[in-house]
Scaffold this motif. Structure first.
Motif, PDB file in Angstrom:
ATOM      1  N   ASN A  14     -82.472  15.198  42.525  1.00  0.00           N
ATOM      2  CA  ASN A  14     -81.988  14.522  43.725  1.00  0.00           C
ATOM      3  C   ASN A  14     -82.962  14.638  44.891  1.00  0.00           C
ATOM      4  O   ASN A  14     -83.196  13.670  45.615  1.00  0.00           O
ATOM      5  N   PHE A  15     -83.559  15.810  45.058  1.00  0.00           N
ATOM      6  CA  PHE A  15     -84.559  15.965  46.115  1.00  0.00           C
ATOM      7  C   PHE A  15     -85.810  15.136  45.808  1.00  0.00           C
ATOM      8  O   PHE A  15     -86.420  14.559  46.706  1.00  0.00           O
ATOM      9  N   ALA A  16     -86.194  15.053  44.546  1.00  0.00           N
ATOM     10  CA  ALA A  16     -87.336  14.214  44.162  1.00  0.00           C
ATOM     11  C   ALA A  16     -87.016  12.741  44.416  1.00  0.00           C
ATOM     12  O   ALA A  16     -87.889  11.980  44.868  1.00  0.00           O
ATOM     13  N   MET A  33     -77.565   7.880  49.496  1.00  0.00           N
ATOM     14  CA  MET A  33     -77.188   8.536  48.237  1.00  0.00           C
ATOM     15  C   MET A  33     -75.979   9.429  48.515  1.00  0.00           C
ATOM     16  O   MET A  33     -75.902  10.065  49.558  1.00  0.00           O
ATOM     17  N   PHE A  34     -75.065   9.493  47.564  1.00  0.00           N
ATOM     18  CA  PHE A  34     -73.906  10.383  47.625  1.00  0.00           C
ATOM     19  C   PHE A  34     -73.901  11.095  46.287  1.00  0.00           C
ATOM     20  O   PHE A  34     -73.750  10.448  45.248  1.00  0.00           O
ATOM     21  N   TRP A  35     -74.115  12.410  46.290  1.00  0.00           N
ATOM     22  CA  TRP A  35     -74.373  13.104  45.037  1.00  0.00           C
ATOM     23  C   TRP A  35     -73.775  14.500  45.033  1.00  0.00           C
ATOM     24  O   TRP A  35     -73.389  15.031  46.057  1.00  0.00           O
ATOM     25  N   ARG A  36     -73.686  15.058  43.823  1.00  0.00           N
ATOM     26  CA  ARG A  36     -73.190  16.423  43.636  1.00  0.00           C
ATOM     27  C   ARG A  36     -74.204  17.202  42.817  1.00  0.00           C
ATOM     28  O   ARG A  36     -75.107  16.620  42.219  1.00  0.00           O
ATOM     29  N   THR A  37     -74.020  18.508  42.766  1.00  0.00           N
ATOM     30  CA  THR A  37     -74.930  19.342  41.984  1.00  0.00           C
ATOM     31  C   THR A  37     -74.155  20.372  41.166  1.00  0.00           C
ATOM     32  O   THR A  37     -73.050  20.765  41.522  1.00  0.00           O
ATOM     33  N   GLN A  83     -73.034  15.983  48.522  1.00  0.00           N
ATOM     34  CA  GLN A  83     -74.226  15.870  49.356  1.00  0.00           C
ATOM     35  C   GLN A  83     -74.383  14.391  49.694  1.00  0.00           C
ATOM     36  O   GLN A  83     -74.050  13.532  48.877  1.00  0.00           O
ATOM     37  N   PHE A  84     -74.891  14.108  50.867  1.00  0.00           N
ATOM     38  CA  PHE A  84     -75.201  12.729  51.220  1.00  0.00           C
ATOM     39  C   PHE A  84     -76.593  12.678  51.827  1.00  0.00           C
ATOM     40  O   PHE A  84     -77.036  13.630  52.466  1.00  0.00           O
TER      41      PHE A  84
END
Length: 165
Positions: A14-16, A33-37, A83-84
């Motif tokens: 996601n950071f990349a 982006m709307f993401w999870r880890t 995370q957004f």
């Protein structure tokens, strides 16, 4: 604004992807982006890793450790949090402005009856309690704003994983 939808729960990916959108993706000038880890400790650019995290706890519980390109403190994330990311390659977006990127989050929460507000420079609060931290990074020709949202985060892991003042 283009929404980047992907299934990855890997913070490194996601950071990349954020960095790729800032530097090379050429579909639009702005991305979201709307993401999870998976369980991850995300360390701010200028933080001392050993001072910020409980390394023994992180290793014992298989918590990933990554450093992000933005400043701010270390956060714990897992599948119960979100995370957004707002990425802009518009020349007029070069000033640090947390309200510009937190306002859509506040409005989205308001639309479902949750009253949130920006507090201080970069925190979002509900009823005086922090549920979101935000950070920004401004390379030469782009801007990145990303934040976290505690929703159903495992507090039994969050608290001992971090060395909090």
């Amino acid at each position: 604004m283009v929404y980047i939808d992907h299934p990855s729960t890997n913070a490194n990916f996601n950071f990349a992807l954020e960095k790729y959108a800032m530097e090379a993706l050429d579909i639009a000038d702005e991305y979201f982006m709307f993401w999870r880890t998976a369980p991850t400790l995300m360390i701010g650019r200028f933080q001392n890793t050993l001072a910020e995290i409980n390394m023994d706890f992180a290793q014992k519980h298989h918590i990933n450790i990554v450093r992000r390109i933005s400043g701010g403190g270390t956060i714990y994330t897992d599948m119960g949090g979100w995370q957004f990311s707002f990425i802009s390659r518009k020349p007029d977006n070069q000033t640090i402005d947390f309200s510009r990127y937190t306002e859509p989050i506040i409005q989205a929460l308001s639309s479902i009856g949750v009253s949130a507000c920006l507090s201080g420079r970069n925190d979002l609060l509900i009823d005086g309690k922090k549920f979101s931290g935000n950070a920004q990074y401004k390379p030469t020709r782009a801007s990145l704003h990303h934040g976290s949202i505690l929703f159903h985060t495992d507090l039994d892991k969050l608290l001992p994983a971090l060395n909090v003042d």
